[in-house]
Design an enzyme around this catalytic site. Structure first.
Site, PDB file in Angstrom:
ATOM      1  N   GLY A  64     -34.018   3.689   3.867  1.00  0.00           N
ATOM      2  CA  GLY A  64     -34.948   3.937   4.965  1.00  0.00           C
ATOM      3  C   GLY A  64     -34.396   3.720   6.363  1.00  0.00           C
TER       4      GLY A  64
ATOM      5  CG  HIS B  71     -28.765  18.266   4.292  1.00  0.00           C
ATOM      6  ND1 HIS B  71     -28.921  17.844   2.993  1.00  0.00           N
ATOM      7  CD2 HIS B  71     -27.512  18.782   4.385  1.00  0.00           C
ATOM      8  CE1 HIS B  71     -27.810  18.106   2.317  1.00  0.00           C
ATOM      9  NE2 HIS B  71     -26.949  18.684   3.137  1.00  0.00           N
TER      10      HIS B  71
ATOM     11  CG  ASP C 127     -30.850  20.939   1.876  1.00  0.00           C
ATOM     12  OD1 ASP C 127     -31.690  20.174   2.360  1.00  0.00           O
ATOM     13  OD2 ASP C 127     -30.023  20.583   1.020  1.00  0.00           O
TER      14      ASP C 127
ATOM     15  CB  ALA D 277     -25.729  13.401  13.619  1.00  0.00           C
TER      16      ALA D 277
HETATM   17  C1  GAR Z   1     -29.535  10.074   4.750  1.00  0.00           C
HETATM   18  O1  GAR Z   1     -28.189  10.248   5.033  1.00  0.00           O
HETATM   19  C2  GAR Z   1     -30.232  11.420   4.610  1.00  0.00           C
HETATM   20  O2  GAR Z   1     -29.772  12.375   5.517  1.00  0.00           O
HETATM   21  C3  GAR Z   1     -29.846  11.783   3.205  1.00  0.00           C
HETATM   22  O3  GAR Z   1     -29.936  10.581   2.485  1.00  0.00           O
HETATM   23  C4  GAR Z   1     -29.715   9.466   3.354  1.00  0.00           C
HETATM   24  C5  GAR Z   1     -30.917   8.540   3.285  1.00  0.00           C
HETATM   25  O4  GAR Z   1     -30.696   7.359   3.998  1.00  0.00           O
HETATM   26  N1  GAR Z   1     -30.716  12.809   2.704  1.00  0.00           N
HETATM   27  C6  GAR Z   1     -30.316  13.771   1.879  1.00  0.00           C
HETATM   28  O5  GAR Z   1     -29.194  13.838   1.430  1.00  0.00           O
HETATM   29  C7  GAR Z   1     -31.368  14.802   1.537  1.00  0.00           C
HETATM   30  N2  GAR Z   1     -30.782  15.964   0.942  1.00  0.00           N
HETATM   31  P1  GAR Z   1     -31.905   6.446   4.530  1.00  0.00           P
HETATM   32  O6  GAR Z   1     -32.810   6.136   3.322  1.00  0.00           O
HETATM   33  O7  GAR Z   1     -31.214   5.207   5.016  1.00  0.00           O
HETATM   34  O8  GAR Z   1     -32.624   7.178   5.621  1.00  0.00           O
END
Ligand code: GAR
Length: 202
Positions: free
Chosen positions: A15, A113, A154, A183
């Site tokens: 999160g 993404h 996506d 980013a």
């Molecule tokens: C993030 O890097 C997000 O962009 C990616 O998973 C991670 C979640 O981190 N999402 C994907 O790959 C979706 N296809 P977070 O739980 O710390 O936000």
């Protein structure tokens, strides 16, 4: 009181993007919407603690407990409608949603993404795997994309992108952190504000 878009955030893991959104609402970067609900499809996700710490209501809805993808999505829709959700943000939500779900909320779901779409995206590209693929290909620039969510993984319209340089010696973990810091945590709140402000005009 001025009207704000009701935002629901769907999560599965740590999160950090949820945290970036919470911080952006606090600092006023997001001012056309307010985070009303967090839903996790994983019990025990750390994102749920982040929601609790910020005083945001949260729910856990799992596919396993629901019994099927359709029942899972029906439960999500019910919870989202109960919260009068205007905008759904997928912030590290690791479950692909069907056309029935995405068309129910057309142009009201956005996703972050961790690559420059159309590179390293679609089914099977999530989390660290995206960065592993970018490093394996040897690209010199990657980044993140925020896009509308439709029935193609996506594949929806791109809202914002930001490039990030790959450096010698990068591991998937190091690259993931740089892409988040430079980013994702910037463009996701910016897109959330942009789309919230547009929704209020409709
Ligand atoms: C993030 O890097 C997000 O962009 C990616 O998973 C991670 C979640 O981190 N999402 C994907 O790959 C979706 N296809 P977070 O739980 O710390 O936000």
């Amino acid at each position: 009181m001025e009207r704000k878009a009701n935002i629901a955030i769907l999560v599965s893991g740590g999160g950090t993007n949820l945290q970036a959104l919470i911080d952006a609402e606090k600092s006023g970067i997001i001012h056309s919407g307010r985070i009303k609900l967090v839903i996790s499809n994983k019990a025990g996700a750390y994102a749920l603690e982040r929601a609790a710490n910020a005083g945001i209501s949260s729910l856990v809805i799992t596919k396993k407990e629901a019994g099927s993808q359709e029942a899972f999505e029906d439960k999500l829709i019910e919870a989202l409608e109960n919260a009068e959700t205007d905008l759904i943000i997928l912030a590290g939500f690791m479950s692909i949603l069907s056309e029935k779900f995405t068309s129910h909320f057309e142009k009201r779901i956005i996703n972050v993404h961790p690559s420059l779409i159309p590179s390293f995206c679609g089914e099977g590209f999530y989390g660290l795997r995206v960065h592993e693929a970018a490093l394996a290909k040897g690209v010199k620039v990657t980044g993140a994309t925020v896009h509308f969510v439709n029935e193609i993984p996506d594949g929806g319209e791109i809202i914002l992108q930001k490039a990030v340089e790959i450096q010698d010696g990068d591991t998937p973990e190091i690259l993931q952190k740089r892409v988040m810091e430079q980013a994702e945590w910037i463009i996701l709140p910016a897109a959330a504000e942009f789309v919230s402000s547009k929704l209020l005009l409709n």
